[in-house]
Write a protein that holds these residues in place. Structure first.
Motif, PDB file in Angstrom:
ATOM      1  N   MET A   1      82.489  70.673  40.482  1.00 24.12           N
ATOM      2  CA  MET A   1      84.130  70.424  40.537  1.00 24.12           C
ATOM      3  C   MET A   1      84.525  69.853  39.357  1.00 24.12           C
ATOM      4  SD  MET A   1      84.114  67.434  43.340  1.00 24.12           S
ATOM      5  CE  MET A   1      84.004  65.907  42.769  1.00 24.12           C
ATOM      6  N   GLY A   2      85.576  70.561  38.804  1.00 28.21           N
ATOM      7  CA  GLY A   2      86.003  69.800  37.286  1.00 28.21           C
ATOM      8  C   GLY A   2      87.501  70.323  37.262  1.00 28.21           C
ATOM      9  N   ILE A   3      87.700  69.601  36.071  1.00 27.56           N
ATOM     10  CA  ILE A   3      89.178  69.748  35.625  1.00 27.56           C
ATOM     11  C   ILE A   3      89.003  70.268  34.014  1.00 27.56           C
ATOM     12  CG2 ILE A   3      90.128  68.150  37.231  1.00 27.56           C
ATOM     13  CD1 ILE A   3      90.404  65.985  35.179  1.00 27.56           C
ATOM     14  N   LEU A   4      90.163  70.881  33.722  1.00 29.14           N
ATOM     15  CA  LEU A   4      90.432  71.035  32.261  1.00 29.14           C
ATOM     16  C   LEU A   4      91.565  70.226  31.717  1.00 29.14           C
ATOM     17  CD1 LEU A   4      89.526  73.228  29.974  1.00 29.14           C
ATOM     18  CD2 LEU A   4      91.685  74.465  30.482  1.00 29.14           C
ATOM     19  N   ILE A   5      91.013  69.410  30.460  1.00 31.98           N
ATOM     20  CA  ILE A   5      91.883  68.404  29.960  1.00 31.98           C
ATOM     21  C   ILE A   5      92.459  68.895  28.681  1.00 31.98           C
ATOM     22  CG2 ILE A   5      91.988  65.936  29.298  1.00 31.98           C
ATOM     23  CD1 ILE A   5      89.313  65.561  31.176  1.00 31.98           C
ATOM     24  N   ASN A   6      93.723  69.054  28.579  1.00 29.17           N
ATOM     25  CA  ASN A   6      94.183  69.701  27.542  1.00 29.17           C
ATOM     26  C   ASN A   6      94.985  68.796  26.551  1.00 29.17           C
ATOM     27  OD1 ASN A   6      93.752  72.863  28.222  1.00 29.17           O
ATOM     28  ND2 ASN A   6      94.876  72.007  30.003  1.00 29.17           N
ATOM     29  N   LYS A   7      95.154  68.981  25.343  1.00 30.84           N
ATOM     30  CA  LYS A   7      95.838  68.215  24.340  1.00 30.84           C
ATOM     31  C   LYS A   7      97.287  68.292  24.584  1.00 30.84           C
ATOM     32  CE  LYS A   7      96.203  71.318  20.548  1.00 30.84           C
ATOM     33  NZ  LYS A   7      95.751  71.446  19.309  1.00 30.84           N
ATOM     34  N   THR A   8      97.950  67.389  24.014  1.00 32.18           N
ATOM     35  CA  THR A   8      99.343  67.322  24.108  1.00 32.18           C
ATOM     36  C   THR A   8      99.955  67.157  22.808  1.00 32.18           C
ATOM     37  OG1 THR A   8      99.778  65.305  24.989  1.00 32.18           O
ATOM     38  CG2 THR A   8      99.390  66.971  26.857  1.00 32.18           C
ATOM     39  N   GLU A   9     101.217  67.245  22.726  1.00 29.91           N
ATOM     40  CA  GLU A   9     101.862  66.703  21.251  1.00 29.91           C
ATOM     41  C   GLU A   9     101.803  65.381  21.147  1.00 29.91           C
ATOM     42  OE1 GLU A   9     106.038  67.806  20.689  1.00 29.91           O
ATOM     43  OE2 GLU A   9     105.639  69.783  21.536  1.00 29.91           O
ATOM     44  N   GLU A  10     101.319  64.608  22.430  1.00 28.91           N
ATOM     45  CA  GLU A  10     101.348  62.937  22.277  1.00 28.91           C
ATOM     46  C   GLU A  10      99.801  62.649  22.244  1.00 28.91           C
ATOM     47  OE1 GLU A  10     103.174  64.409  25.137  1.00 28.91           O
ATOM     48  OE2 GLU A  10     105.122  64.314  24.194  1.00 28.91           O
ATOM     49  N   LYS A  11      98.966  63.559  22.628  1.00 29.29           N
ATOM     50  CA  LYS A  11      97.632  63.181  22.752  1.00 29.29           C
ATOM     51  C   LYS A  11      96.610  64.240  22.344  1.00 29.29           C
ATOM     52  CE  LYS A  11      96.844  59.430  25.317  1.00 29.29           C
ATOM     53  NZ  LYS A  11      95.825  58.281  24.863  1.00 29.29           N
ATOM     54  N   ALA A  89      91.663  62.408  39.818  1.00 26.03           N
ATOM     55  CA  ALA A  89      91.491  62.649  38.183  1.00 26.03           C
ATOM     56  C   ALA A  89      92.501  63.217  37.495  1.00 26.03           C
ATOM     57  CB  ALA A  89      89.992  63.617  38.097  1.00 26.03           C
ATOM     58  N   LEU A  90      93.141  64.154  37.956  1.00 27.53           N
ATOM     59  CA  LEU A  90      94.138  65.005  37.545  1.00 27.53           C
ATOM     60  C   LEU A  90      95.262  63.933  37.210  1.00 27.53           C
ATOM     61  CD1 LEU A  90      94.378  68.209  39.834  1.00 27.53           C
ATOM     62  CD2 LEU A  90      93.794  68.372  37.136  1.00 27.53           C
ATOM     63  N   GLN A  91      95.559  62.994  38.043  1.00 25.36           N
ATOM     64  CA  GLN A  91      96.585  62.060  38.080  1.00 25.36           C
ATOM     65  C   GLN A  91      96.382  61.258  36.947  1.00 25.36           C
ATOM     66  OE1 GLN A  91      97.683  60.167  41.850  1.00 25.36           O
ATOM     67  NE2 GLN A  91      98.277  58.374  40.468  1.00 25.36           N
ATOM     68  N   VAL A  92      94.822  60.848  36.981  1.00 26.37           N
ATOM     69  CA  VAL A  92      94.581  59.665  36.023  1.00 26.37           C
ATOM     70  C   VAL A  92      94.769  60.247  34.477  1.00 26.37           C
ATOM     71  CG1 VAL A  92      92.407  58.664  34.773  1.00 26.37           C
ATOM     72  CG2 VAL A  92      93.078  58.185  37.275  1.00 26.37           C
ATOM     73  N   TYR A  93      94.475  61.437  34.292  1.00 25.48           N
ATOM     74  CA  TYR A  93      94.416  61.902  33.107  1.00 25.48           C
ATOM     75  C   TYR A  93      95.815  62.456  32.482  1.00 25.48           C
ATOM     76  CZ  TYR A  93      89.615  61.571  32.182  1.00 25.48           C
ATOM     77  OH  TYR A  93      88.346  61.196  32.094  1.00 25.48           O
ATOM     78  N   ASN A  94      96.533  62.827  33.508  1.00 21.23           N
ATOM     79  CA  ASN A  94      97.989  63.153  33.392  1.00 21.23           C
ATOM     80  C   ASN A  94      98.872  61.728  32.890  1.00 21.23           C
ATOM     81  OD1 ASN A  94      97.887  66.040  33.683  1.00 21.23           O
ATOM     82  ND2 ASN A  94      98.320  65.748  35.835  1.00 21.23           N
ATOM     83  N   ASP A  95      98.480  60.641  33.644  1.00 21.05           N
ATOM     84  CA  ASP A  95      98.926  59.501  33.321  1.00 21.05           C
ATOM     85  C   ASP A  95      98.712  58.913  32.043  1.00 21.05           C
ATOM     86  OD1 ASP A  95     100.262  59.622  35.976  1.00 21.05           O
ATOM     87  OD2 ASP A  95      98.852  58.055  36.809  1.00 21.05           O
ATOM     88  N   ASN A  96      97.621  59.291  31.442  1.00 22.32           N
ATOM     89  CA  ASN A  96      97.057  59.028  30.045  1.00 22.32           C
ATOM     90  C   ASN A  96      97.672  59.917  29.012  1.00 22.32           C
ATOM     91  OD1 ASN A  96      95.303  56.699  29.875  1.00 22.32           O
ATOM     92  ND2 ASN A  96      94.378  57.649  31.669  1.00 22.32           N
ATOM     93  N   GLY A  97      98.528  61.035  29.529  1.00 18.21           N
ATOM     94  CA  GLY A  97      99.250  61.653  28.496  1.00 18.21           C
ATOM     95  C   GLY A  97      98.666  63.049  28.226  1.00 18.21           C
ATOM     96  N   TYR A  98      97.521  63.364  29.046  1.00 17.03           N
ATOM     97  CA  TYR A  98      96.987  64.821  28.853  1.00 17.03           C
ATOM     98  C   TYR A  98      97.547  65.790  29.848  1.00 17.03           C
ATOM     99  CZ  TYR A  98      93.343  62.173  25.991  1.00 17.03           C
ATOM    100  OH  TYR A  98      92.528  61.448  25.291  1.00 17.03           O
ATOM    101  N   ASN A  99      97.577  67.067  29.695  1.00 18.15           N
ATOM    102  CA  ASN A  99      97.886  67.984  30.360  1.00 18.15           C
ATOM    103  C   ASN A  99      96.648  68.646  31.023  1.00 18.15           C
ATOM    104  OD1 ASN A  99      98.832  70.010  32.019  1.00 18.15           O
ATOM    105  ND2 ASN A  99     100.075  71.141  30.051  1.00 18.15           N
ATOM    106  N   THR A 100      96.497  68.660  32.458  1.00 19.09           N
ATOM    107  CA  THR A 100      95.345  68.950  33.256  1.00 19.09           C
ATOM    108  C   THR A 100      95.445  70.085  34.166  1.00 19.09           C
ATOM    109  OG1 THR A 100      95.727  67.062  34.949  1.00 19.09           O
ATOM    110  CG2 THR A 100      94.293  66.643  33.067  1.00 19.09           C
ATOM    111  N   THR A 101      94.438  70.410  34.350  1.00 18.30           N
ATOM    112  CA  THR A 101      94.355  71.894  35.368  1.00 18.30           C
ATOM    113  C   THR A 101      92.956  71.702  36.330  1.00 18.30           C
ATOM    114  OG1 THR A 101      95.287  73.146  33.853  1.00 18.30           O
ATOM    115  CG2 THR A 101      94.624  74.292  35.647  1.00 18.30           C
ATOM    116  N   GLU A 102      93.018  71.964  37.398  1.00 23.46           N
ATOM    117  CA  GLU A 102      91.889  72.021  38.166  1.00 23.46           C
ATOM    118  C   GLU A 102      91.123  73.322  37.877  1.00 23.46           C
ATOM    119  OE1 GLU A 102      90.346  72.305  42.813  1.00 23.46           O
ATOM    120  OE2 GLU A 102      92.494  71.592  42.378  1.00 23.46           O
ATOM    121  N   LEU A 103      89.795  73.286  37.880  1.00 23.69           N
ATOM    122  CA  LEU A 103      89.285  74.462  37.687  1.00 23.69           C
ATOM    123  C   LEU A 103      88.068  74.682  38.873  1.00 23.69           C
ATOM    124  CD1 LEU A 103      88.097  74.426  33.906  1.00 23.69           C
ATOM    125  CD2 LEU A 103      89.832  75.660  35.060  1.00 23.69           C
TER     126      LEU A 103
END
Length: 103
Positions: A1-11, A89-103
């Motif tokens: 079980m995992g997530i994809l953590i993507n960069k953003t313009e801010e992060k 986990a998605l919420q934690v990383y989104n709150d930290n400025g990343y864009n996330t997706t469940e895989l």
């Protein structure tokens, strides 16, 4: 079980010890549901990709925060489950400025 953590313009996501930026990392989530029925403890480890994880590659060290986080009180309609761990986990990383997706 995992997530994809993507960069953003801010992060940006930078490989630790280098100036090399990458677009994303795969975050693998382990969790423990405590006996109280309302607490989750989660640990996130990052890899270059889901395929890299499946092939047994070592974790990838980047500036993306990894380690543990704790959910103190689940909502009454939530269970201690992998899907709930992923949701937080998605919420934690989104709150930290990343864009996330469940895989």
């Amino acid at each position: 079980m995992g997530i994809l953590i993507n960069k953003t313009e801010e992060k940006a996501i930078t490989i630790q010890g280098t100036e090399i930026e990458i677009d994303s990392v795969y975050g693998r989530i382990d969790f423990v549901g405590r006996g109280d029925g309302t607490t989750l403890e989660c640990v996130v480890t990052t890899y270059a990709s889901k395929d890299a994880y499946k092939q047994g590659s070592n974790p990838l060290s980047t500036d993306v925060p990894v380690g543990s986080f704790k959910v103190e009180e689940l909502a009454p309609d939530e269970e201690q489950s992998s899907s709930t761990a992923i949701k937080y986990a998605l919420q934690v990383y989104n709150d930290n400025g990343y864009n996330t997706t469940e895989l």
